[in-house]
Design a protein around this motif. Structure first.
Motif, PDB file in Angstrom:
ATOM      1  N   LYS A 247     -68.340 -90.237   1.888  1.00 58.07           N
ATOM      2  CA  LYS A 247     -67.334 -91.246   2.206  1.00 58.07           C
ATOM      3  C   LYS A 247     -65.954 -90.707   1.848  1.00 58.07           C
ATOM      4  O   LYS A 247     -65.689 -90.411   0.684  1.00 58.07           O
ATOM      5  N   PRO A 248     -65.066 -90.584   2.829  1.00 57.64           N
ATOM      6  CA  PRO A 248     -63.697 -90.137   2.513  1.00 57.64           C
ATOM      7  C   PRO A 248     -62.969 -91.193   1.683  1.00 57.64           C
ATOM      8  O   PRO A 248     -63.159 -92.382   1.883  1.00 57.64           O
ATOM      9  N   TYR A 249     -62.144 -90.751   0.751  1.00 62.13           N
ATOM     10  CA  TYR A 249     -61.380 -91.675  -0.080  1.00 62.13           C
ATOM     11  C   TYR A 249     -60.211 -92.301   0.674  1.00 62.13           C
ATOM     12  O   TYR A 249     -59.688 -93.311   0.274  1.00 62.13           O
ATOM     13  N   GLY A 250     -59.779 -91.682   1.722  1.00 60.45           N
ATOM     14  CA  GLY A 250     -58.650 -92.217   2.479  1.00 60.45           C
ATOM     15  C   GLY A 250     -58.771 -91.796   3.927  1.00 60.45           C
ATOM     16  O   GLY A 250     -59.760 -91.235   4.355  1.00 60.45           O
TER      17      GLY A 250
ATOM     18  N   GLU B   1     -59.842 -83.900   4.981  1.00 59.35           N
ATOM     19  CA  GLU B   1     -59.237 -85.136   4.473  1.00 59.35           C
ATOM     20  C   GLU B   1     -58.637 -84.866   3.092  1.00 59.35           C
ATOM     21  O   GLU B   1     -59.350 -84.480   2.170  1.00 59.35           O
TER      22      GLU B   1
ATOM     23  N   HIS C  77     -57.478 -86.633   0.647  1.00 57.80           N
ATOM     24  CA  HIS C  77     -57.775 -87.459  -0.521  1.00 57.80           C
ATOM     25  C   HIS C  77     -59.152 -87.164  -1.113  1.00 57.80           C
ATOM     26  O   HIS C  77     -59.502 -87.716  -2.144  1.00 57.80           O
ATOM     27  N   GLY C  78     -59.923 -86.338  -0.458  1.00 57.61           N
ATOM     28  CA  GLY C  78     -61.240 -85.985  -0.963  1.00 57.61           C
ATOM     29  C   GLY C  78     -62.335 -86.908  -0.458  1.00 57.61           C
ATOM     30  O   GLY C  78     -62.110 -87.778   0.385  1.00 57.61           O
ATOM     31  N   HIS C  79     -63.532 -86.710  -0.994  1.00 56.62           N
ATOM     32  CA  HIS C  79     -64.713 -87.426  -0.540  1.00 56.62           C
ATOM     33  C   HIS C  79     -65.578 -87.843  -1.718  1.00 56.62           C
ATOM     34  O   HIS C  79     -65.638 -87.151  -2.721  1.00 56.62           O
ATOM     35  N   GLU C  80     -66.263 -88.954  -1.548  1.00 52.78           N
ATOM     36  CA  GLU C  80     -67.277 -89.366  -2.514  1.00 52.78           C
ATOM     37  C   GLU C  80     -68.631 -88.966  -1.944  1.00 52.78           C
ATOM     38  O   GLU C  80     -68.939 -89.278  -0.795  1.00 52.78           O
TER      39      GLU C  80
ATOM     40  N   ARG D 222     -74.607 -90.978  -7.617  1.00 55.37           N
ATOM     41  CA  ARG D 222     -73.223 -90.632  -7.309  1.00 55.37           C
ATOM     42  C   ARG D 222     -72.570 -90.079  -8.559  1.00 55.37           C
ATOM     43  O   ARG D 222     -73.197 -90.025  -9.611  1.00 55.37           O
ATOM     44  N   GLU D 223     -71.335 -89.687  -8.429  1.00 58.60           N
ATOM     45  CA  GLU D 223     -70.630 -89.092  -9.557  1.00 58.60           C
ATOM     46  C   GLU D 223     -70.621 -90.024 -10.774  1.00 58.60           C
ATOM     47  O   GLU D 223     -70.723 -89.579 -11.902  1.00 58.60           O
TER      48      GLU D 223
ATOM     49  N   TYR E  56     -74.400 -98.713   3.482  1.00 58.46           N
ATOM     50  CA  TYR E  56     -73.374 -98.964   4.482  1.00 58.46           C
ATOM     51  C   TYR E  56     -74.003 -99.475   5.771  1.00 58.46           C
ATOM     52  O   TYR E  56     -75.090 -99.091   6.140  1.00 58.46           O
TER      53      TYR E  56
END
Length: 189
Positions: A88-91, A127, A129-132, A147-148, A161
């Motif tokens: 999931k992209p952060y932004g 991207e 802003h990074g990714h989760e 997850r982290e 999702y």
């Protein structure tokens, strides 16, 4: 009457103390149940072996991506099934990427998984802003999301999702002849 009132006071205090003891025992039992449910899932980990590097950002040509690989480690004595890597992209304007793994992780194993290249990989992985990253999987007791921030029970919401959030879904497969044995296997109690 002179004896009854102090006895009533003692009975009320004793009753409240017993209620507090019961609450504490219930909390301890709940924590032990949660710990027991996590005994296998707590032994699962994943990490990048080679993260995706978009071409233009790293001196390559647009559309040219380095092969992306993740490692999935199962140090539990039970297989890990129904795995998916969610990104999931952060932004930005991208939705969630859903890489369904075509293999189960046998007990005490480390798998190398190749992520397929998708059409807009340059933009998605670039991207800023990074990714989760999240690994969904099932063990013999529950469905989990790693997850982290840690491990979460996902049994209630089979998939985190909706189809409207997922921009791309792809099948990711194990790289042949890369399976390794995991050390320190067993229950995570």
């Amino acid at each position: 009457m002179a004896v009854a009132l102090p006895a009533l006071g003692v009975a009320v205090v004793t009753y409240r103390d017993q209620q507090e003891i019961n609450r504490s025992q219930l909390e301890m039992a709940q924590l032990e149940r949660e710990r027991y449910a996590r005994r296998y899932a707590s032994r699962v980990a994943f990490w990048w072996e080679s993260p995706p590097l978009p071409g233009p950002l790293y001196g390559g040509r647009p559309g040219q991506m380095r092969e992306s690989r993740i490692k999935v480690q199962n140090r539990s004595p039970v297989p890990i099934t129904r795995m998916a890597l969610l990104v999931k992209p952060y932004g930005g304007s991208f939705g969630v990427r859903d890489y369904r793994l075509t293999v189960d992780a046998p007990p005490c194993s480390v798998l190398t998984i190749a992520l397929p290249a998708l059409i807009d990989d340059d933009a998605f992985w670039g991207e800023r802003h990074g990714h989760e990253l999240m690994l969904e999987f099932a063990d013999t007791t529950h469905r989990w999301v790693l997850r982290e921030g840690g491990l979460e029970d996902d049994s209630e919401q089979y998939h985190r999702y909706s189809v409207f959030d997922i921009q791309n879904m792809a099948w990711a497969s194990e790289v042949p002849d890369t399976r390794e044995a995991a050390a320190d296997c067993g229950e995570g109690l």
